[in-house]
Write an enzyme that holds these catalytic residues in place. Structure first.
Site, PDB file in Angstrom:
ATOM      1  N   GLU A 219       4.504  -0.565   1.465  1.00  0.00           N
ATOM      2  CA  GLU A 219       4.635  -0.883   0.027  1.00  0.00           C
ATOM      3  C   GLU A 219       4.655  -2.379  -0.247  1.00  0.00           C
ATOM      4  O   GLU A 219       4.704  -2.794  -1.402  1.00  0.00           O
ATOM      5  CB  GLU A 219       5.903  -0.230  -0.566  1.00  0.00           C
TER       6      GLU A 219
ATOM      7  N   GLU B 182       0.828  -1.204   0.000  1.00  0.00           N
ATOM      8  CA  GLU B 182       0.000   0.000   0.000  1.00  0.00           C
ATOM      9  C   GLU B 182       0.866   1.260   0.000  1.00  0.00           C
ATOM     10  O   GLU B 182       2.016   1.245   0.413  1.00  0.00           O
ATOM     11  CB  GLU B 182      -0.927   0.022   1.213  1.00  0.00           C
TER      12      GLU B 182
END
Length: 346
Positions: free
Chosen positions: A313, A158
């Protein structure tokens, strides 16, 4: 197939149980794929970006502009997630689920934008029921697109400034853990910033409970579709999309690699919606965000790594991939006692 798989693992030419977590992983992967000869094919990583209305309350040290700036940086190959995807052979898909910036003309970004960020859940629900359904559906379709290319192991990361805030609240509500114990410094808040974040989130939870009539006790026992109430009230578009990815990936018999604090919160939510999805999840990394270890304990999850990372991430999960590969290679490439003509001594 559990007994048959265990027999194969136990008869590899090694002391019984001597490869520890690799043996547990091998069992899980064989069970998901329903085979004695598992494979990992076309690994994909989804990087989901979205902005959060709660960021307007100063709960993050980073401004929301960082979300879109990093999304563009990812298209140029300059992020941590790019490096790890290259290293481990993952196909990277960068997806705009709700970034507060027009990324539609940027090559390399998949447009699944629902809105330019969620609403501020201090005052109102972050998203509508229709937006929630759209995010779930978008996630399901992303999983299907990966599967259509032959992918059977998927990782989700994310990018969304302030998304530790909804993650902390979900942990509090679903785990019945005191809110302050669920809230950490995020991207680097100082002590006054942390105190402010706690107060903002405390007010948000109190208003939510007043508006919905749901007590902390009733919330921690929610399962099934009733879980969508706190999910849509606090969640980010990238978070709900990730839940959709996880649910559909499990239906497609794919392995799901779970990253740090935010993705673990999404995994917890997915497990509340459909408990069976837990069987498909491999937890790659335990980060240093406050409460992450306790959140993993709620799911009885043992992460493969603890490297002190808190980048997000999906980077922590990606780092764990070689361990997953080792578990598969163990089952497929190690000889057994009979073929190796070694006396089985147990």
């Amino acid at each position: 197939m559990r007994a048959e798989i265990q027999d194969k693992i136990d008869n590899l030419n090694k002391p019984k149980g001597s490869l520890g977590v690799l043996e547990e992983l091998a069992m899980q992967i064989c069970m998901v794929q329903q085979t004695l000869s598992p494979r990992l094919t076309h690994p994909c990583h989804l990087l989901l970006g979205g902005d959060h209305g709660i960021e307007r309350e100063g709960v993050s040290v980073s401004p929301r502009d960082v979300t879109w700036q990093q999304m563009i940086n990812f298209t140029r190959g300059g992020g941590g997630v790019n490096m790890f995807c290259r290293q481990h052979g993952f196909k990277l898909r960068i997806v705009d689920t709700g970034v507060d910036y027009d990324l539609s003309k940027i090559d390399g970004i998949i447009d699944r934008k629902i809105a330019c960020g969620t609403k501020n859940f201090l005052y109102e629900p972050a998203m509508s029921e229709q937006e929630y359904d759209q995010a779930i559906d978008n996630g399901a379709k992303l999983a299907e697109e990966c599967a259509a290319e032959g992918c059977n192991i998927i990782c989700v990361g994310e990018m969304g400034i302030a998304n530790t805030s909804p993650s902390s609240i979900w942990m509090h509500l679903f785990g019945n853990i005191p809110l302050d114990e669920c809230i950490g410094v995020g991207a680097g808040l100082n002590n006054p910033g942390l105190l402010h974040k706690r107060e903002v989130l405390r007010q948000a939870v109190e208003r939510f409970q007043t508006n919905t009539g749901l007590s902390s006790q009733s919330l921690c026992s929610l399962t099934g579709q009733s879980v969508r109430v706190p999910l849509s009230y606090f969640g980010g578009f990238e978070m709900i999309t990730a839940i959709g990815v996880m649910l559909r990936a499990a239906e497609l018999k794919m392995l799901i690699m779970v990253d740090g604090f935010i993705m673990s919160a999404c995994a917890l939510a997915a497990c509340r919606l459909v408990p069976e999805v837990r069987n498909y999840m491999i937890f790659g990394h335990c980060g240093d965000e406050s409460g992450h270890k306790r959140m993993l304990e709620l799911m009885k999850a043992r992460p493969l790594l603890h490297l002190g990372m808190r980048l997000g991430e999906g980077t922590g999960a990606l780092c764990s991939y070689p361990i997953i590969v080792s578990a598969v290679n163990m089952v497929n490439e190690m000889n057994n006692f009979q073929n190796a003509k070694i006396t089985k001594y147990f």
